[in-house]
Write an enzyme that holds these catalytic residues in place. Sequence first.
Site, short mmCIF file in Angstrom:
data_model
loop_
_atom_site.label_atom_id
_atom_site.label_comp_id
_atom_site.label_asym_id
_atom_site.label_seq_id
_atom_site.Cartn_x
_atom_site.Cartn_y
_atom_site.Cartn_z
N HIS A 1 17.47 5.74 36.47
CA HIS A 1 17.08 4.71 37.51
C HIS A 1 16.30 5.77 38.54
CE1 HIS A 1 17.76 1.73 40.78
NE2 HIS A 1 17.50 2.70 41.57
N GLU A 2 16.68 6.76 38.79
CA GLU A 2 15.90 7.83 39.87
C GLU A 2 14.64 8.26 39.05
OE1 GLU A 2 16.31 7.65 42.97
OE2 GLU A 2 18.40 6.88 42.54
N HIS B 1 11.90 5.67 39.20
CA HIS B 1 11.16 5.35 40.62
C HIS B 1 10.08 6.33 40.69
CE1 HIS B 1 13.58 2.53 42.33
NE2 HIS B 1 14.74 3.35 42.43
#
Length: 209
Positions: free
Chosen positions: A21-22, A25
């Site tokens: 997820h990170e 980003h």
Amino acid sequence: MPSIYEMFIWLPGIIIGLTFHEFAHGKVADYLGDDTPYYQGRLTLNPLAHIDWIGFAMLMIFHFGWAKPVMVNPANFRNVGVKRGMMLVSLAGPVTNILLALAGMILIKYLSPYQQAQWAYYTLQLLGPLVWINLILAAFNMIPVPPLDGSKILAGLLPDEGANFMYSLERYSMLILLLLIVSGAISVILTPLVQILYGLLSAIVILSF
């Protein structure tokens, strides 16, 4: 409090879900021209670069936690406006979680006939939590309230006045999130979102495979 066994089988899914997820980003921000995630060491799939240990412990014990947020500077975006750029960066995290959940569901479908084999049985024990964790992370982050990704995704779709209003709520983000959790409203919102995502992905798996 979850048992040691429950923690063990949920641990890989949590680490994978938070890390990807990170990373997503940061990767999208870097693609758009912002090298802030690169210089912060966030363009890696090493979980240690993304895990906030307090948030991680909270997630393991209380099923609510967080990772280190990826810092971006939208002024560095090239060929895309601030509003659209932030929407794309924010969207990358939940979309990645959805793709991970889909991959897990596909593996479950193909491994289920072999579950009598010990290796397949234990693999399936880990894949189930991986699917649900990524669905929960995706649905939770798509809720359109600060500081969640959904607020910036919504801001990217709204006219400038609406987007500015969403951005102005950032100063109250922790208070808003705390109220949602304490009031129980977060569960009311989250449960149907997770069920919808699960239903959609299940249909894709069934129709495609």
